[in-house]
Design an enzyme around this catalytic site. Structure first.
Site, PDB file in Angstrom:
ATOM      1  N   PRO A   1       0.937  -1.186   0.123  1.00 10.71           N
ATOM      2  CA  PRO A   1      -0.152  -0.038   0.069  1.00 10.71           C
ATOM      3  C   PRO A   1       0.918   1.117   0.033  1.00 10.71           C
ATOM      4  O   PRO A   1       1.783   1.323   0.959  1.00 10.71           O
ATOM      5  CB  PRO A   1      -0.873  -0.130   1.118  1.00 10.71           C
TER       6      PRO A   1
ATOM      7  N   GLN B   1      -5.608  -1.739   2.550  1.00  6.70           N
ATOM      8  CA  GLN B   1      -5.106  -1.429   4.164  1.00  6.70           C
ATOM      9  C   GLN B   1      -6.094  -0.444   4.773  1.00  6.70           C
ATOM     10  O   GLN B   1      -6.325   0.518   4.212  1.00  6.70           O
ATOM     11  CB  GLN B   1      -3.664  -0.894   4.011  1.00  6.70           C
TER      12      GLN B   1
ATOM     13  N   TYR C   1       1.305   4.941  13.390  1.00  8.28           N
ATOM     14  CA  TYR C   1      -0.027   5.038  13.223  1.00  8.28           C
ATOM     15  C   TYR C   1      -0.614   4.408  14.606  1.00  8.28           C
ATOM     16  O   TYR C   1       0.014   4.164  15.467  1.00  8.28           O
ATOM     17  CB  TYR C   1      -0.614   4.541  12.115  1.00  8.28           C
TER      18      TYR C   1
ATOM     19  N   ARG D   1      -0.066  -5.389   9.170  1.00  9.07           N
ATOM     20  CA  ARG D   1       1.411  -4.713   8.663  1.00  9.07           C
ATOM     21  C   ARG D   1       1.914  -4.066  10.019  1.00  9.07           C
ATOM     22  O   ARG D   1       1.061  -3.254  10.806  1.00  9.07           O
ATOM     23  CB  ARG D   1       1.379  -3.556   7.898  1.00  9.07           C
TER      24      ARG D   1
ATOM     25  N   GLY E   1       6.941  -1.460  -3.005  1.00  9.78           N
ATOM     26  CA  GLY E   1       6.606  -0.157  -3.177  1.00  9.78           C
ATOM     27  C   GLY E   1       7.191   0.493  -4.051  1.00  9.78           C
ATOM     28  O   GLY E   1       6.743   0.442  -5.459  1.00  9.78           O
ATOM     29  N   ARG E   2       8.281   1.262  -3.746  1.00  6.24           N
ATOM     30  CA  ARG E   2       8.982   2.301  -4.767  1.00  6.24           C
ATOM     31  C   ARG E   2       9.189   1.748  -6.057  1.00  6.24           C
ATOM     32  O   ARG E   2       9.356   2.513  -6.964  1.00  6.24           O
ATOM     33  CB  ARG E   2      10.087   3.099  -3.943  1.00  6.24           C
TER      34      ARG E   2
END
Length: 367
Positions: free
Chosen positions: A23, A104, A186, A234, A334-335
């Site tokens: 995500p 997510q 988070y 995660r 991801g990247r």
């Protein structure tokens, strides 16, 4: 042929390969009006390109379970039933391309109410669409960030219910995997770490108390999520504090994560997406190719739970070796998938494997 190209089954769901998209927040949803929080054409194009490129599973970016659960006003959110059709655009496209749609769910806690990253990510006041942030304790996310309002027991009950309601909605929208964000600083991570959780009630102090909120969220989501579909979490394996002999601050550790992983498995979690950091902006992190893979390997070995490795995994040979060495069950990128949307096709060409993609894409890789 590498395990990268083999299907992977979790509960009754079969994912066509082990090359998955992590995500990644796009900060491209409308911040106000009737389409607030809904996927836009950008999200459709972004995910569709990676699905056409062969990704077996795509996890839609962190999606707020409430307006105040977003990181920015431009984040996705699914806090009303009216938002369900907007997400069905995504799941319909991904499914048609042979990719499993996942999502997510998140709550930003004290990290919320900020501007987009490419504009500095500074805190936003009400005049710019911001809101009062919350957290387990009145501790700011970092220098310059507002002090959050400490959550009451009633607030905690409400947020647990918001996670469950959001899970019910994404199931209705056609998602086949739901992942809970319990890392990267988070809200769930804020409760886990002694650095951010200074509560003195039954949600703070001991390991059992600091993990109570996470387990309540997991149980609430698992209760409404279809039995045949998998639940991911995660995690940040470490805050990069306690393990650093030069840092006197106490944080969440790899030992803590192993302990939590064993409990999560008992509560119906099927796979851990293993990352690290995100709670403290000035933590010293030893970044390098595959730098988080050892965390995934340890959780897999010591907790007996499936894991996906993530973090500077860029080359097909590197990814194949991680699986061959039993360090992970899948690779989340991801990247590198931002740079190379057809990375799975590139891997198939490099390693002699095969991925299912539309015929228009197969023409670029003739056999």
């Amino acid at each position: 042929m590498s395990t990268l190209f083999e299907p992977y089954q979790l509960r009754s769901l079969t994912i066509p390969n082990r090359m998955w998209m992590a995500p990644m927040d796009q900060y491209s949803a409308a911040p106000e009006g009737p389409t607030t929080g809904l996927p836009a054409d950008w999200h459709l194009a972004h995910q569709g390109a990676r699905a056409a490129g062969g990704a077996g599973l795509i996890l839609t970016e962190g999606t707020g379970v409430s307006p105040a659960g977003r990181t920015t006003p431009f984040d996705l959110g699914i806090w009303t039933d009216e938002q369900i059709p907007g997400f069905q655009r995504i799941t319909g496209l991904l499914t048609s391309l042979g990719t499993v749609p996942g999502i997510q769910l998140s709550h930003s806690g004290r990290k919320g109410s900020t501007d987009r990253q490419w504009l500095g990510g500074e805190p936003l006041g009400p005049e710019r669409g911001g809101w009062q942030v919350v957290g387990p304790s009145a501790i700011a996310a970092g220098e310059g960030h507002p002090v959050p309002a400490a959550l009451t027991h009633t607030d905690i009950d409400q947020i647990v219910g918001q996670f469950a309601a959001a899970a019910r909605r994404v199931a209705a929208a056609g998602y086949k995997v739901v992942e809970l964000l319990a890392g990267h600083g988070y809200l769930i991570h804020q409760f886990l770490s002694p650095h951010s959780n200074h509560r003195t009630d039954d949600y703070g102090g001991s390991f059992e108390n600091r993990t109570r909120f996470a387990l309540r969220v997991v149980d609430a989501v698992r209760a409404v999520w279809p039995d045949g579909l998998p639940l991911f979490v995660r995690v940040s394996a470490t805050d990069w504090l306690t393990e650093n002999p030069e840092d006197v601050r106490e944080g969440w550790t790899v030992d803590d994560t192993v302990r939590l992983a064993r409990v999560l498995k008992e509560h119906g979690v099927d796979l851990l997406n293993v990352s690290s950091g995100g709670l403290v902006p000035d933590a010293k992190i030893a970044v390098g190719p595959g730098y988080q893979v050892p965390f995934a390997a340890r959780l897999r070995a010591e907790a007996g739970i499936p894991v996906a490795a993530v973090g500077m995994i860029t080359e097909p040979e590197q990814a194949a070796k991680i699986l061959a060495d039993s360090e992970a069950d899948a690779i989340l990128m991801g990247r590198e998938l931002l740079r190379r949307p057809s990375w799975p096709l590139d891997a198939a060409k490099a390693l002699g494997g095969e991925v299912r993609v539309p015929p228009q894409y197969r023409r670029a890789y003739p056999r």
